[in-house]
Design a protein around this motif. Sequence first.
Motif, short mmCIF file in Angstrom:
data_model
loop_
_atom_site.label_atom_id
_atom_site.label_comp_id
_atom_site.label_asym_id
_atom_site.label_seq_id
_atom_site.Cartn_x
_atom_site.Cartn_y
_atom_site.Cartn_z
N LEU A 1 -0.75 27.73 -9.11
CA LEU A 1 -2.17 27.51 -8.88
C LEU A 1 -2.87 27.10 -10.16
CD1 LEU A 1 -4.65 27.59 -7.06
CD2 LEU A 1 -4.83 30.05 -7.54
N ALA A 2 -2.58 27.82 -11.24
CA ALA A 2 -3.21 27.49 -12.52
C ALA A 2 -2.84 26.08 -12.95
CB ALA A 2 -2.79 28.51 -13.59
N ARG A 3 -1.57 25.69 -12.73
CA ARG A 3 -1.14 24.34 -13.12
C ARG A 3 -1.89 23.28 -12.33
NH1 ARG A 3 2.05 20.95 -10.67
NH2 ARG A 3 2.82 22.54 -9.20
N THR B 1 -14.06 28.15 -17.69
CA THR B 1 -13.67 29.49 -18.12
C THR B 1 -12.86 30.19 -17.04
OG1 THR B 1 -15.64 29.69 -19.51
CG2 THR B 1 -14.51 31.73 -18.93
N ALA B 2 -13.32 30.07 -15.80
CA ALA B 2 -12.59 30.68 -14.69
C ALA B 2 -11.18 30.11 -14.59
CB ALA B 2 -13.35 30.49 -13.38
N VAL B 3 -11.06 28.78 -14.70
CA VAL B 3 -9.76 28.13 -14.61
C VAL B 3 -8.85 28.59 -15.74
CG1 VAL B 3 -8.57 25.92 -14.82
CG2 VAL B 3 -10.57 26.11 -13.35
N GLN B 4 -9.40 28.66 -16.94
CA GLN B 4 -8.59 29.00 -18.10
C GLN B 4 -8.16 30.46 -18.13
OE1 GLN B 4 -11.17 27.67 -21.26
NE2 GLN B 4 -10.28 25.63 -21.29
N THR B 5 -8.81 31.31 -17.35
CA THR B 5 -8.44 32.73 -17.34
C THR B 5 -7.57 33.11 -16.15
OG1 THR B 5 -10.52 33.27 -16.24
CG2 THR B 5 -10.47 33.46 -18.64
N LEU B 6 -7.20 32.13 -15.34
CA LEU B 6 -6.40 32.46 -14.16
C LEU B 6 -5.06 33.09 -14.51
CD1 LEU B 6 -7.01 29.47 -11.73
CD2 LEU B 6 -7.45 31.87 -11.29
N GLU B 7 -4.53 32.75 -15.68
CA GLU B 7 -3.25 33.31 -16.08
C GLU B 7 -3.40 34.67 -16.75
OE1 GLU B 7 -1.79 30.13 -18.44
OE2 GLU B 7 -0.89 29.07 -16.75
N ASP B 8 -4.62 35.17 -16.86
CA ASP B 8 -4.89 36.49 -17.43
C ASP B 8 -5.66 37.27 -16.38
OD1 ASP B 8 -5.62 38.71 -18.83
OD2 ASP B 8 -6.35 37.64 -20.60
N GLU C 1 -4.37 20.52 -13.93
CA GLU C 1 -4.06 19.10 -13.72
C GLU C 1 -5.23 18.37 -13.08
OE1 GLU C 1 0.79 19.37 -12.92
OE2 GLU C 1 -0.59 18.71 -11.33
N SER C 2 -5.80 18.97 -12.04
CA SER C 2 -6.88 18.30 -11.32
C SER C 2 -8.15 18.25 -12.17
CB SER C 2 -7.16 19.03 -9.99
OG SER C 2 -7.44 20.40 -10.21
N TRP C 3 -8.39 19.29 -12.96
CA TRP C 3 -9.56 19.26 -13.83
C TRP C 3 -9.44 18.14 -14.86
CZ3 TRP C 3 -14.38 20.51 -13.95
CH2 TRP C 3 -15.08 20.49 -15.17
N SER C 4 -8.23 17.87 -15.33
CA SER C 4 -8.04 16.81 -16.32
C SER C 4 -8.42 15.44 -15.76
CB SER C 4 -6.59 16.79 -16.81
OG SER C 4 -5.71 16.35 -15.79
N GLN D 1 -6.49 21.96 -1.77
CA GLN D 1 -6.11 23.30 -1.36
C GLN D 1 -6.15 24.27 -2.54
OE1 GLN D 1 -5.47 24.18 1.96
NE2 GLN D 1 -5.81 26.17 1.02
N ALA D 2 -5.72 23.80 -3.71
CA ALA D 2 -5.73 24.67 -4.90
C ALA D 2 -7.15 25.12 -5.22
CB ALA D 2 -5.11 23.95 -6.09
#
Length: 369
Positions: free
Chosen positions: A4-6, A58-65, A10-13, A115-116
């Motif tokens: 999900l984080a990936r 910020t929300a996207v970048q913290t998904l892995e934490d 990717e989509s944000w880029s 979907q992500a």
Amino acid sequence: MGDLARLLKESWSLVEEHQDKVAGYFYARMFLSHPDLRDLFPVQMDVQRTRLLSAIVTAVQTLEDPERFDDYLRALGRDHRKFHVLPEHYEVVGGALIESMRSFAGEQWGVEYDQAWADAYAVIASKMLAGADADQNPPYWYGEVVAHERRSHDIAVFTVLPLQPLEFRAGQYLSLEATPYQPRLWRTYSPANAPRRDNSLEFHVRALGAGWVSSALVRRLKVGDMIKLAAPMGTMTLDRRSTRDAVFVAGGTGLAPVKSLLEELTRYNRTRWVHVFFGARTRDDLYDLADLNRLAARYPWLSVVTACSEDPTFPGEQGNISDIVARYGPWNEHDFFVSGSGPMVKATLKTLAELQVPPMRIKYDSFTD
């Protein structure tokens, strides 16, 4: 949450370089479909656009934490109560956000990204709603300005007395609305004091360029005005269990949370040495130095080093405060607290990394208008 984080990153880029247009389209879609939502937002929307995207990133970048992700979103949900956000608004926002990103991503956008973002937004919304539901405090407090002093042409120190008790911890920050002058525009500022019996809060504010709120707080606010204060946030707080000596690095009005933490330390500290590095462009910007020196004279465990980066006649240290810190030390056994502008905080964190200060011993907050 790895896949999900990936997908989110990717989509944000795909839209990152168009983020201003994404934000503009998002608000247009939302206000056209639900015109009543426009009243929840300030008249000037330029800063609001960037704040939306900052929250998303910020929300996207913290998904892995997960722990940080959870704390951040619950705090964000509590904070959004001041905008009178209702549960049904979240669905409107989510739909407009995904449609806006899809519109600017181009042909590379696929159903998996749809979907992500739908899945991620569902998590975001549920955690924000949970944070809002769990908060027993009012959406905001009214406070009366009981003192206001101009310390320089662009810096003011003022005191607010909330009409109801407002609990916070030294080092935290609050959102303020200059209600009589800039309604529905909120900016974050740290109290310059620890919690007091009289419930008063002191704020240090610099008017920043075209800053709508900071200019009003410095140049127009007066004794007797009523302002709004939202729930406290932030984690730059003291750990009373720590026995390590401490270093506070403050730039300009970033001194406010440092003074709050120092006031708390004066109530119990007997064993920790505390070093304060206070930097500014010119000596006039060292607006609260006299009070800081009085504290150092009263408490033997406290030392103060000052520096100016653009005042060659200043008798203290010369240069950026991040560089001054490096001239002292060693610091690898100390707790660090850093507060100031974004560039100042970034430069200080870089210096501390070069000095091999462990990241877990560094707490920081950066402020802009």
